[in-house]
Scaffold this active site. Structure first.
Site, PDB file in Angstrom:
ATOM      1  N   LYS A  75      -1.433  -4.162  -3.055  1.00 18.42           N
ATOM      2  CA  LYS A  75      -2.695  -3.599  -2.555  1.00 18.42           C
ATOM      3  C   LYS A  75      -2.799  -2.174  -3.057  1.00 18.42           C
ATOM      4  CE  LYS A  75      -5.422  -2.294   1.447  1.00 18.42           C
ATOM      5  NZ  LYS A  75      -5.441  -0.850   1.243  1.00 18.42           N
ATOM      6  N   ASP A 113       9.204   4.768 -10.900  1.00 20.63           N
ATOM      7  CA  ASP A 113       8.684   5.242 -12.187  1.00 20.63           C
ATOM      8  C   ASP A 113       9.284   6.576 -12.606  1.00 20.63           C
ATOM      9  OD1 ASP A 113       7.177   2.974 -12.260  1.00 20.63           O
ATOM     10  OD2 ASP A 113       5.269   3.931 -11.770  1.00 20.63           O
ATOM     11  N   SER A 165       0.810  -1.218   0.000  1.00 22.60           N
ATOM     12  CA  SER A 165       0.000   0.000   0.000  1.00 22.60           C
ATOM     13  C   SER A 165       0.844   1.269   0.000  1.00 22.60           C
ATOM     14  CB  SER A 165      -0.964  -0.038   1.175  1.00 22.60           C
ATOM     15  OG  SER A 165      -2.283   0.100   0.722  1.00 22.60           O
TER      16      SER A 165
END
Length: 440
Positions: free
Chosen positions: A347, A333, A322
């Site tokens: 999650k 990224d 999470s």
């Protein structure tokens, strides 16, 4: 680092974890419709709580079809029953939520709700000691006193054994059972009988206080020719951003060459905390975006407030969930860090938690989140740049011998050092393979 929370104050209470994600708000929702008999029934507690739960789910749940459950029919079934105790109402609530099939939308009894709010606040009432059980002797011992806590000020030490708590023997007692006895109201006292090597047993009476739990731990590690700033985050509590800020600044002042950020085993925490911490490492780029039940999108980005530009490696494993995945995904990224370890938990949903009228609580999934790549990582996780999975034997060794974690005996940490050194050499324009790291 409060700019973000001032702009979006509601994020102060949104939490994302592998177990649950919350926004703590006191909810009072008026009964739907004008049916007087229904309204009269709601005045009879504990039926009030039953309908509060139904209405919150009805208004907020991320899937407006409720996973093909007839939620209106569920309400009538709930309100047509008579509940003679809170326990009956609580069971009915759980039974009603089960068909939705969402493990993160769940009911919390008052004690569970209090424990959750204490956890996300990063505070508790106690004396400030981390405890464990010695594997060989099965004795309860102090792992460490928390800095500036009553235990710290009383000069309790790592390795001290706790023989009794308020006269009750700790023989055979787990750390969790002992914690329950030691915690209590601020200002009240507890007496511990201590065994310390080379001394007779002695009593220490401590006054309980509100303790800020350290979520962020850091140290300078000299690894061969590298000065590595090692930072680990237990969970993203409300105090984690300020603790991270201190960690980065203190390590920067010690002239580190790069960082290893350890998110292994971190189940998540407050959404705003993961975003604020991401901004300490990123100057620009998207961090995460969420999509609610109506398709509304909210994007969160860096804001030119990074505290360091030094090389960074992030460690993750299958228990990084999470909020951990939000941070790891943002850094990966945006190519701010290399990620090393095992595929994360997967999650990618956000919950809110509401305080109900009788002190219980409800967690309900309100949105889905996506990393900057836009890839849906729910039930899939984030794949590291450098995959290195531990064998069961290696996992067991690090659990039973925690002092080996983040040492050369920790295969994932060792790989992180190699990646960090390669990154540093690449930034200097040196393409030759690095010399093996030697740690003595």
């Amino acid at each position: 680092m409060n700019h973000y929370s001032k702009t979006f104050p509601w994020l102060k209470s949104i939490l994302v974890t592998g177990a649950i994600a919350t926004t703590a708000t006191l909810s009072w929702l008026a009964p739907i419709g004008s049916n007087r008999s229904v309204f009269a029934a709601l005045e009879d507690s504990p039926k009030t709580v039953v309908d509060e739960v139904w209405q919150i789910v009805n208004q907020e749940y991320v899937d407006p079809s409720f996973n093909q459950v007839d939620w209106q029919a569920t309400r009538q079934q709930l309100l047509n029953r008579n509940y003679t105790s809170p326990e009956q109402a609580y069971k009915a609530i759980r039974d009603a939520l089960e068909p939705i099939g969402d493990p993160y939308t769940r009911f919390l009894e008052p004690e569970q709700f209090k424990a959750l709010t204490d956890q996300t606040a990063g505070e508790l009432s106690g004396v400030g000691i981390r405890m464990g059980v010695d594997e060989k002797t099965q004795k309860l011992l102090i792992i460490e006193p928390i800095e500036n806590s009553p235990a710290f000020k009383a000069e309790l030490k790592s390795g001290d054994k706790i023989i009794a708590i308020d006269g009750k023997s700790t023989q055979g007692m787990s750390a969790e059972e002992a914690s329950a006895l030691i915690r209590g109201e601020v200002g009240s006292s507890v007496t511990l009988k201590i065994s310390r090597q080379g001394q007779n047993h002695f009593d220490v009476t401590l006054t309980r206080a509100q303790i800020e739990l350290p979520s962020v731990h850091y140290t300078l590690k000299q690894e061969g020719q590298m000065r590595v700033g090692y930072i680990s985050i237990d969970e993203f509590s409300s105090h984690a951003p300020e603790q991270m800020q201190r960690a980065i600044r203190n390590l920067d002042n010690q002239d580190v060459n790069g960082y290893v950020l350890d998110l292994r085993g971190n189940p998540g925490g407050l959404l705003y905390a993961s975003i604020e911490i991401a901004r300490m490492w990123l100057d620009e780029g998207e961090i995460v975006h969420t999509i609610d039940r109506k398709g509304g999108e909210q994007k969160f980005s860096a804001n030119q407030t990074a505290l360091t530009q030094l090389p960074l490696v992030v460690l993750v494993d299958g228990n990084s969930a999470s909020a951990s995945e939000i941070l790891a995904g943002a850094l990966k990224d945006n190519k701010r860090a290399r990620v090393v370890g095992s595929t994360t938990f997967g999650k990618a949903v956000v919950q809110s938690v509401h305080s109900l009228s009788d002190g219980s609580g409800l967690a309900v999934t309100i949105s889905r989140y996506y990393p900057p790549s836009g890839i849906d990582i729910n039930h899939k996780g984030i794949n590291p740049d450098v995959q290195i999975d531990l064998t069961r034997a290696q996992q067991r060794r690090l659990v039973t011998q925690p002092m080996l974690r983040a040492t050369i005996e920790d295969p994932q940490y060792k790989q992180a050092l190699t990646v960090l050194e390669n990154t540093m050499l690449a930034e200097r324009g040196l393409n030759q393979p690095p010399e093996p790291i030697s740690v003595r």
